[in-house]
Structure formats: structure tokens, C-alpha cells
Write an enzyme that holds these catalytic residues in place. Structure first.
Site, PDB file in Angstrom:
ATOM      1  N   LYS A 142       0.961  -1.196   0.093  1.00 34.28           N
ATOM      2  CA  LYS A 142       0.047  -0.107  -0.105  1.00 34.28           C
ATOM      3  C   LYS A 142       0.826   1.192  -0.120  1.00 34.28           C
ATOM      4  O   LYS A 142       1.581   1.404   0.945  1.00 34.28           O
ATOM      5  CB  LYS A 142      -0.988  -0.074   1.192  1.00 34.28           C
ATOM      6  CG  LYS A 142      -2.021  -0.850   1.222  1.00 34.28           C
ATOM      7  CD  LYS A 142      -3.142  -0.503   2.246  1.00 34.28           C
ATOM      8  CE  LYS A 142      -4.092  -1.368   2.177  1.00 34.28           C
ATOM      9  NZ  LYS A 142      -5.013  -1.384   3.467  1.00 34.28           N
ATOM     10  N   GLU A 171       0.322  -1.827  16.866  1.00 31.61           N
ATOM     11  CA  GLU A 171       0.090  -2.745  15.809  1.00 31.61           C
ATOM     12  C   GLU A 171       0.658  -4.319  16.251  1.00 31.61           C
ATOM     13  O   GLU A 171      -0.139  -4.952  15.794  1.00 31.61           O
ATOM     14  CB  GLU A 171       1.021  -2.497  14.446  1.00 31.61           C
ATOM     15  CG  GLU A 171       0.654  -1.009  13.859  1.00 31.61           C
ATOM     16  CD  GLU A 171      -0.997  -0.720  13.458  1.00 31.61           C
ATOM     17  OE1 GLU A 171      -1.467  -1.769  13.499  1.00 31.61           O
ATOM     18  OE2 GLU A 171      -1.258   0.432  13.666  1.00 31.61           O
ATOM     19  N   HIS A 184      -9.305   5.123  14.784  1.00 33.66           N
ATOM     20  CA  HIS A 184      -9.559   6.446  13.805  1.00 33.66           C
ATOM     21  C   HIS A 184     -10.462   7.464  14.568  1.00 33.66           C
ATOM     22  O   HIS A 184     -10.092   8.566  14.323  1.00 33.66           O
ATOM     23  CB  HIS A 184      -9.842   5.961  12.495  1.00 33.66           C
ATOM     24  CG  HIS A 184      -8.807   4.991  11.804  1.00 33.66           C
ATOM     25  ND1 HIS A 184      -8.978   4.286  10.668  1.00 33.66           N
ATOM     26  CD2 HIS A 184      -7.619   5.056  11.770  1.00 33.66           C
ATOM     27  CE1 HIS A 184      -8.071   3.483  10.373  1.00 33.66           C
ATOM     28  NE2 HIS A 184      -7.237   4.380  10.889  1.00 33.66           N
TER      29      HIS A 184
HETATM   30  N1  LIG Z   1       1.173   1.378   3.972  1.00 38.75           N
HETATM   31  C1  LIG Z   1       0.777   0.636   4.861  1.00 38.75           C
HETATM   32  O1  LIG Z   1       0.405  -0.605   4.896  1.00 38.75           O
HETATM   33  C2  LIG Z   1       0.774   1.509   6.175  1.00 38.75           C
HETATM   34  C3  LIG Z   1       0.560   0.599   7.423  1.00 38.75           C
HETATM   35  C4  LIG Z   1       0.522   1.585   8.698  1.00 38.75           C
HETATM   36  C5  LIG Z   1       0.737   2.746   8.558  1.00 38.75           C
HETATM   37  N2  LIG Z   1       1.019   3.252   7.356  1.00 38.75           N
HETATM   38  C6  LIG Z   1       1.496   4.918   7.462  1.00 38.75           C
HETATM   39  O2  LIG Z   1       2.449   4.730   8.103  1.00 38.75           O
HETATM   40  C7  LIG Z   1       2.731   6.201   8.755  1.00 38.75           C
HETATM   41  C8  LIG Z   1       3.275   6.279  10.169  1.00 38.75           C
HETATM   42  O3  LIG Z   1       4.696   5.557   9.983  1.00 38.75           O
HETATM   43  P1  LIG Z   1       5.651   5.582  11.301  1.00 38.75           P
HETATM   44  O4  LIG Z   1       5.034   5.237  12.542  1.00 38.75           O
HETATM   45  O5  LIG Z   1       6.882   4.616  10.851  1.00 38.75           O
HETATM   46  O6  LIG Z   1       5.892   7.138  11.285  1.00 38.75           O
HETATM   47  P2  LIG Z   1       7.028   8.115  10.667  1.00 38.75           P
HETATM   48  O7  LIG Z   1       7.371   7.636   9.237  1.00 38.75           O
HETATM   49  O8  LIG Z   1       6.589   9.688  10.891  1.00 38.75           O
HETATM   50  O9  LIG Z   1       8.288   8.095  11.781  1.00 38.75           O
HETATM   51  C9  LIG Z   1       8.237   8.469  12.883  1.00 38.75           C
HETATM   52  C10 LIG Z   1       9.349   9.320  13.262  1.00 38.75           C
HETATM   53  O10 LIG Z   1      10.552   8.650  13.546  1.00 38.75           O
HETATM   54  C11 LIG Z   1      11.471   9.470  13.099  1.00 38.75           C
HETATM   55  N3  LIG Z   1      12.454   8.037  12.757  1.00 38.75           N
HETATM   56  C12 LIG Z   1      12.111   7.284  11.752  1.00 38.75           C
HETATM   57  N4  LIG Z   1      13.016   6.090  11.974  1.00 38.75           N
HETATM   58  C13 LIG Z   1      13.943   6.486  12.864  1.00 38.75           C
HETATM   59  C14 LIG Z   1      15.144   6.098  13.526  1.00 38.75           C
HETATM   60  N5  LIG Z   1      15.626   4.774  12.997  1.00 38.75           N
HETATM   61  N6  LIG Z   1      15.821   6.708  14.293  1.00 38.75           N
HETATM   62  C15 LIG Z   1      15.345   8.052  14.805  1.00 38.75           C
HETATM   63  N7  LIG Z   1      14.010   8.515  14.116  1.00 38.75           N
HETATM   64  C16 LIG Z   1      13.299   8.121  13.250  1.00 38.75           C
HETATM   65  C17 LIG Z   1      10.773  10.035  11.877  1.00 38.75           C
HETATM   66  O11 LIG Z   1      11.461  11.249  11.295  1.00 38.75           O
HETATM   67  C18 LIG Z   1       9.556  10.613  12.474  1.00 38.75           C
HETATM   68  O12 LIG Z   1       9.783  11.568  13.303  1.00 38.75           O
HETATM   69  C19 LIG Z   1       1.411   6.710   8.651  1.00 38.75           C
HETATM   70  O13 LIG Z   1       1.306   7.814   7.568  1.00 38.75           O
HETATM   71  C20 LIG Z   1       0.457   5.657   8.314  1.00 38.75           C
HETATM   72  O14 LIG Z   1      -0.778   6.162   7.561  1.00 38.75           O
HETATM   73  C21 LIG Z   1       1.122   2.709   6.357  1.00 38.75           C
END
Ligand SMILES: NC(=O)c1ccc[n+]([C@@H]2O[C@H](COP(=O)([O-])OP(=O)(O)OC[C@H]3O[C@@H](n4cnc5c(N)ncnc54)[C@H](O)[C@@H]3O)[C@@H](O)[C@H]2O)c1
Length: 363
Positions: A143, A185, A249
Site C-alpha cells: 500500500k 500494531e 480512527h
Molecule cells: N502502507 C501501509 O500499509 C501502512 C500501514 C500502517 C501505517 N502506514 C502509515 O505509516 C505512517 C506512520 O509511520 P511511522 O509510525 O513509521 O511514522 P514516521 O514515518 O512519521 O516516523 C516516525 C518518526 O520517527 C522518525 N524516525 C524514523 N526512523 C527513525 C530512526 N531509526 N531513528 C530516529 N528517528 C526515526 C521520523 O523522522 C519521524 O519523526 C502513517 O502515515 C500511516 O498512514 C502505512
């Protein structure tokens, strides 16, 4: 030659997934499969700062690296950021065989994945997830997409990566609150597919890392791979991955997306969905999820007065068809099903339980 942890075969792609300790040789082996002198590297800005080794490593493997740095935060899943990265890709004259390497959490992965799907009708995509959430969830399943003013994830495509490398080294720099986002999750997978995950999740929350953490990530990734391989386009079992999410949500929307991180809202949602299942006759005990409460440090008591509005907000979830409230519920642990809800009183009771029990002050 490194061995992939799993192969995910979908409509037209086989994805190789690696869940691994840091191993530079693995990157070299994977990148060598692309027979390209150049690559496009899309990196989250915080990862660029905290894990610059990944850029050095990619630069050692390709003669030319086109770098795009993505500002941290959900705001980057936007048309303007997508357009900016498309410009970088096209102006640097990437070709159809140029791999796009996405390094970051779900934001960077979703955005870069959609760029990969769009440039020249598709560049080969490699995900290098750097958050716990991205390792167990967003990097797997294809996705990709961005947000629109009318809602989240409304523009996008199903586009599978060729490789996913979940390298534990990235987790060493992950901020504490981001662990909770992944844990929400992870606990979902425990409910819908494998309750032994509760024990490993508790061990990790109590400080265990190493093999326990790797096993936890591997177990969750495996569950997501199996579900996606069965139902790539979400016509059936993939909907089970939304367990707890209709509550979550609604909670996020009601609090204007400011108060709770997504994983924190998912935690409350899991409590509510499990209690709903319990009072509907399922053989589950929602107290099992409460053992992780200390780690989430939530304050939710004050929202009990808003239960009518929270229940109403569940109806605007985009996954709800027609007027019925469609929820993923449990028949028993590890046995999810989709149910059209007729008894809203039960939903309100579930909210009450979850908001009261999730609150750290109600020990
Ligand atoms: N495609 C899919 O199937 C799917 C499933 C679930 C969620 N999502 C999406 O994922 C997003 C959320 O992802 P997330 O929780 O990873 O958030 P994110 O990508 O915003 O990362 C979270 C924070 O951590 C920081 N960060 C990332 N890796 C790091 C590291 N190794 N060290 C230090 N800082 C780091 C980032 O800069 C950010 O500030 C949402 O937009 C959601 O809609 C997509």
C-alpha cells in the site's frame, strides 16, 4: 549469499523480506541484483541525521546516487512533497531499471513507494524500514500513497517492493514514543493471529532486545506477509488488519490528530474491540492487553464524557460501507471476523471500558 526471511508472492511481484541484524554484506548482495549503476535514495530527514551510515553504504554500492530527503512528519504525505520528489527523479533522468530505495518510517515508505509507482510507470522499489511500525506493518503489503485535504491515504496505488530489509540497527536511535506506535500494531497481531506475541511484546517493553526483539518483529512480519499473499487487494482477510482501528480512527479524529500518536490510539482501540468481542460472547479476556498499559502512559479518563461523539465518529471511517457500522471483532483469540454492528449500546460500553482502563492513573 544471504537468505531471505520470507518470500511474498502477489499478483505480479515476488518480494524478498529480510529481518536481520546489521549486515553490510546483505545490502551489497541485494543492491547487486539490480544491475544498475545508479539509484534513487529517498530518506527521512531524522534518519539522515541519526543513521548517516546508510547513505555512505548506498554510495559505496552505486556510482550515482540521486538523494531526496523527506521532512519528518505526516505532512510529507502530500501532493506537493510527492511532486517535489517526482521532479528530482525526472530531472536527474532516472530510468525504468533504476531502483528507488526508501529509507524511513511509514511516512517516507508510503510517499516514496508512490513515487516509485508513478515515475515512468514504475521503478523497482526497495524498502528499508527504520521504525518498529514500518518493520512490522507499513513496509509490507504494497500500500503506497499520500493524503488529500478530504482524508488520509486517499491517493495512492498498490505497488509491491522487490526487497524489504528490516535492519535492527535502526531501532537503536528510535525515540521512545515511536516504540509505542509499533507496539500498537504488534499487539493487534497478538489478538488476531498469535497470542504468544503478548509475552514477547511484554519482554521487549521490559527492556529485552536482541533475539526476542528480532523474533517479535519476524513473527509480526510473517503474519502480515501471509495475509497480504492471500488477499493483496483487501477483498477479504486483509480487513482483519483493521482490528481495533475503527475505534482508533474515531479517537484520533475526535482529538484532531493532536493528542494521540496512531499506535496509542490503536492501543485504546484494541482494548475497546476486545471488550466489545468479550461482551458479545467471545472467549477472550481484554485484561490480557492491559499488561502493556504502563508503557503507553495514556490519559483517557476525561474522554469518557465524549463517548456519544466518539461513537458517532466511527461512522465516518472510510472503510465503513453503507450505513452499517462494520467492525472487525474476535470470535476467540486468533479468530477475527467482520461484523455489522446493530447494538450501539455495546459499542458505547466498549468505549467506556477502554477509556477507563487505558488511563495510567486508574491503577
Ligand atoms: N502502507 C501501509 O500499509 C501502512 C500501514 C500502517 C501505517 N502506514 C502509515 O505509516 C505512517 C506512520 O509511520 P511511522 O509510525 O513509521 O511514522 P514516521 O514515518 O512519521 O516516523 C516516525 C518518526 O520517527 C522518525 N524516525 C524514523 N526512523 C527513525 C530512526 N531509526 N531513528 C530516529 N528517528 C526515526 C521520523 O523522522 C519521524 O519523526 C502513517 O502515515 C500511516 O498512514 C502505512
Amino acid at each position: 549469499m544471504a537468505i531471505p526471511f520470507d518470500l511474498i508472492t502477489t499478483r505480479n511481484t515476488t518480494t524478498k523480506l529480510y529481518v536481520t541484524e546489521h549486515n553490510p554484506e546483505l545490502y551489497k548482495t541485494v543492491f547487486a541484483e539490480y544491475a544498475s549503476d545508479s539509484c534513487m535514495l529517498v530518506v527521512d530527514e531524522n534518519v539522515q541525521k541519526s543513521n548517516s551510515w546508510i547513505i555512505d553504504l548506498v554510495e559505496k554500492c552505486f556510482k550515482k546516487v540521486v538523494l531526496a530527503v523527506v521532512p519528518s512528519g505526516e505532512g510529507s504525505k502530500s501532493i506537493s512533497e510527492w511532486s517535489r520528489i517526482m521532479d528530482i527523479a525526472l530531472q536527474s533522468r532516472v530510468r525504468r531499471k533504476t531502483p528507488l530505495i526508501a529509507v524511513g518510517g511509514g511516512v517516507t515508505g508510503d510517499l516514496a513507494g508512490f513515487v516509485a509507482a508513478s515515475v515512468l510507470r514504475g521503478l523497482p522499489l526497495i524498502h528499508i524500514p527504520t521504525t518498529l511500525l514500518a518493520m512490522v506493518d507499513s513496509s509490507i503489503g504494497g500500500k503506497t500513497g499520500i493524503n488529500h485535504a478530504t482524508g488520509k491515504n486517499l491517493i495512492g496505488a498498490f505497488y509491491q517492493p522487490r526487497h524489504i530489509i528490516a535492519d535492527m540497527r535502526f531501532l537503536e536511535t528510535l525515540p521512545e514514543r515511536e516504540w509505542n506506535c509499533g507496539m500498537g500494531e504488534i499487539l493487534k497481531y497478538a489478538c488476531i493471529s498469535k497470542t504468544s506475541i503478548f509475552d514477547d511484546a511484554n519482554a521487549v517493553l521490559n527492556g529485552e532486545q536482541g533475539e526476542t526483539l528480532k523474533k517479535l518483529i519476524s513473527d509480526c512480519a510473517q503474519i502480515k506477509c501471509d495475509i497480504v499473499a492471500d488477499d493483496e487487494l483487501e477483498s477479504g482477510a486483509r480487513a482483519f488488519l483493521n482490528y481495533g482501528h475503527t475505534f482508533a480512527h474515531a479517537l484520533e479524529a475526535h482529538t484532531n490528530y493532536k493528542r494521540f500518536a496512531h499506535g496509542e490510539a490503536v492501543y485504546v482501540g484494541l482494548l475497546a474491540a476486545t471488550y466489545y468481542s468479550q461482551i458479545s460472547g467471545a472467549n477472550v479476556d481484554s485484561d490480557r492487553i492491559l499488561s502493556c498499559r504502563e508503557s503507553f502512559k495514556l490519559q483517557t479518563n476525561d474522554l469518557i464524557k465524549d463517548i456519544p461523539q466518539l461513537t458517532e465518529a466511527m461512522f465516518s471511517d472510510k472503510k465503513i460501507q453503507d450505513a452499517a457500522l462494520r467492525l472487525v471483532v474476535l470470535k476467540a483469540w486468533e479468530q477475527p471476523k467482520v461484523e455489522d454492528v446493530t447494538d450501539l449500546q455495546r459499542v458505547r460500553e466498549a468505549w467506556h471500558f477502554a477509556l477507563q482502563k487505558a488511563d495510567i492513573k486508574n491503577n
